[in-house]
Scaffold this motif. Sequence first.
Motif, short mmCIF file in Angstrom:
data_model
loop_
_atom_site.label_atom_id
_atom_site.label_comp_id
_atom_site.label_asym_id
_atom_site.label_seq_id
_atom_site.Cartn_x
_atom_site.Cartn_y
_atom_site.Cartn_z
N UNK A 40 0.83 -1.20 0.00
CA UNK A 40 0.00 0.00 0.00
C UNK A 40 0.87 1.25 0.00
N UNK A 41 1.98 1.18 0.72
CA UNK A 41 2.92 2.31 0.73
C UNK A 41 4.30 1.79 1.12
N UNK A 42 5.30 2.59 0.80
CA UNK A 42 6.69 2.28 1.20
C UNK A 42 7.39 3.59 1.51
N UNK A 43 8.18 3.60 2.57
CA UNK A 43 8.89 4.80 3.01
C UNK A 43 7.90 5.97 3.24
N UNK A 44 6.68 5.64 3.66
CA UNK A 44 5.69 6.66 3.96
C UNK A 44 5.00 7.28 2.76
N UNK A 45 5.21 6.68 1.58
CA UNK A 45 4.62 7.22 0.34
C UNK A 45 3.68 6.20 -0.27
N UNK A 46 2.48 6.65 -0.65
CA UNK A 46 1.49 5.76 -1.25
C UNK A 46 2.02 5.13 -2.53
N UNK A 47 1.60 3.93 -2.80
CA UNK A 47 2.07 3.17 -3.95
C UNK A 47 1.89 3.91 -5.27
N UNK A 48 0.80 4.67 -5.42
CA UNK A 48 0.58 5.37 -6.69
C UNK A 48 1.42 6.64 -6.80
#
Length: 282
Positions: A40-48
């Motif tokens: 859904x997210x990585x490093x606090x950033x949404x996947x899109x």
Amino acid sequence: MVSATQTSWALSGFGDEIDDDPAVQIAVLQALGASYIEVRSAWGTNIVDLSEDQLAALAKLLDEKAMRVSAIASPIGKVDVSLPVEHEVERLRRAVNAAKVLDAKYIRIFSFYYGESVPVDSIRDAVIERMRALAAVAEQEGVVLLHENEKDIFGDVPDRVLDIIESVNSPALKVAWDAANFVQVGVKPFDEAYEKLRPHLEYLQVKDALFSNGHVVPAGEGDGDVQRTVEALKADGFTGFASLEPHLAGAHGLGGFSGPTAFGIAARAFAKVTSEAGVQTV
């Protein structure tokens, strides 16, 4: 009572419910026996919103750790239905790109919010138009959209979920089953939704909730009929993904949150359910 025959399902989980750092997400999931992650997210950033460099770095990390992606947990459709059709189509294209980079077949989506004073029936045609447009992109790109029955969207109750699926009538649009979300809108998941939606049920999101106050609890400890559902899915021959989405420690800006400890509690609760049903998670 443990079933005499064994069935295997692939265990996954929402990594960002554990930590913002995907390395920590992967380590905890693997410690709990999962070989897949739902991103859904990585490093606090949404996947899109991840950059191409970030997607490449995430793909490299997953490959190094031998971790595969069960689904892209996109926010597509978690917007007001009054926005233009192209608004979510464009965001879906970014989710599709992420799915291709991370080698994922499935993309989780929703069926649109609407204002408090807006009658739900009045937005049906607009929702179907948008869902058809999204499904058309998915068909073209070779991915499968999973509609989640989130509360406060058009497809929050079984009849409207079924209406979406049957009206769009696309092989690229299936059902992600979320028992807790059904409980939170007053639906008895197994009695009122399972028979209707089982022909389209492709993916299991694992969380539970209480009718009394809507609070989310570990699988099998609430009113979501998780045990009965798992047993029925096994009997029906389901062999898909079961993705842990515990929501046990509140929320952050990108969705529900649990942290490593609560996530472990959720995983062990679901393991008890699957063990009693004779389902092995791998």
